[in-house]
Design an enzyme around this catalytic site. Sequence first.
Site, PDB file in Angstrom:
ATOM      1  N   TYR A  54      53.819  62.211 -20.356  1.00 48.83           N
ATOM      2  CA  TYR A  54      53.370  60.823 -20.281  1.00 48.83           C
ATOM      3  C   TYR A  54      53.086  60.418 -18.839  1.00 48.83           C
ATOM      4  O   TYR A  54      53.999  60.132 -18.066  1.00 48.83           O
ATOM      5  CB  TYR A  54      54.414  59.880 -20.893  1.00 48.83           C
ATOM      6  CG  TYR A  54      54.792  60.207 -22.326  1.00 48.83           C
ATOM      7  CD1 TYR A  54      53.919  60.878 -23.179  1.00 48.83           C
ATOM      8  CD2 TYR A  54      56.037  59.830 -22.838  1.00 48.83           C
ATOM      9  CE1 TYR A  54      54.264  61.174 -24.483  1.00 48.83           C
ATOM     10  CE2 TYR A  54      56.386  60.124 -24.154  1.00 48.83           C
ATOM     11  CZ  TYR A  54      55.497  60.796 -24.964  1.00 48.83           C
ATOM     12  OH  TYR A  54      55.848  61.092 -26.261  1.00 48.83           O
ATOM     13  N   HIS A 138      58.527  69.542 -27.421  1.00 47.84           N
ATOM     14  CA  HIS A 138      57.408  68.607 -27.522  1.00 47.84           C
ATOM     15  C   HIS A 138      56.136  69.301 -28.023  1.00 47.84           C
ATOM     16  O   HIS A 138      55.560  70.148 -27.337  1.00 47.84           O
ATOM     17  CB  HIS A 138      57.145  67.982 -26.149  1.00 47.84           C
ATOM     18  CG  HIS A 138      56.321  66.742 -26.190  1.00 47.84           C
ATOM     19  ND1 HIS A 138      55.874  66.110 -25.055  1.00 47.84           N
ATOM     20  CD2 HIS A 138      55.878  65.996 -27.235  1.00 47.84           C
ATOM     21  CE1 HIS A 138      55.183  65.025 -25.384  1.00 47.84           C
ATOM     22  NE2 HIS A 138      55.176  64.950 -26.711  1.00 47.84           N
TER      23      HIS A 138
END
Length: 332
Positions: A54, A138
């Site tokens: 992010y 992830h």
Amino acid sequence: MSTLGRGGVQVSELAFGAAAIGNLFTEVGEEQAHEAVTAARQRGIRYFDTAPHYGIGLSESRLGAALREHPRDQYTISTKVGRRLEPTTATGDDLANGFAVPATHRRVWDFTADGVRRTLEASLERLGLDRVDVVYLHDPDDHAEQAFREGYPALEKLRSEGVVGAIGAGMNQSEMLTRFVRDTDVDVVLCAGRYTLLDQGALTELLPAAVERGTSVVVGGAFNSGLLADPKPGATYNYAQAPAEVLDRALRLKSVADRHGITLRGAALAFCAAHPAVASVLVGVRSAAEVHDCADQFAAAVPAAFWQEVRDTGLLPADAPVPADEPSEEPS
């Protein structure tokens, strides 16, 4: 508060998704990001989720800076491994990956044991913390073999050493998450966009398996990246423009919500939270105003008549659990 799996890590029923304060799609100022985290704390949100991906580390840096103002035992934080950040001499921005930040680093897929530890160590440095509570693998979609053979055992070892409290995997699909639930000893899985008012893909196998195994589920993408927050032509669904038939379904759901005097946002959040496997609903927010709106909607009662109508009209499967017609409380 809910407890993840058999671990002891606790999360609030409404959670703060920190991708947006990592400049997802558009820039967010430092002060605005800080105010969003502060507002979340004010509204009883105690679970915060981030990742190196992010904003190539910006989300972690901003979230850590804001949370360090509070006692460490008063919040739960999760981050992710699998994308290791390496410095690059490239110029330009990172918008190709969805983030309005300078392209100072490149992402390297790495689910090796060494990669997991190195990625986590770098995350702790950016966060300015000595530990995180939850670590997820992830998006291992295209790296299943390495994730199961090397990445998962590395997380299991970190948990046994007490470095992290809970481990799991976070993905935008439910099939591989079901495999994690059935074949490993994860505490929690983060399922994004596959259990919403528009997509109940997780209902068939993942959620029943989680209940059976005592594994917690955190649901992300409750608004399917925007469509259920504000359905209109051009709205995004799963990070792309919504197909006409999906937009039509969202507009029909909104019409039912309007008739019952509620918002579609409130119904979307209530639906995600209603399944017994779900420990927390993760919402991406980029401002204090969005935090307050989500907290308000999460606390609002959704009448039983709404759920009956969406079932009767085929907008929601009859076997999908819905909440009782009682007011919720502020996130605990």
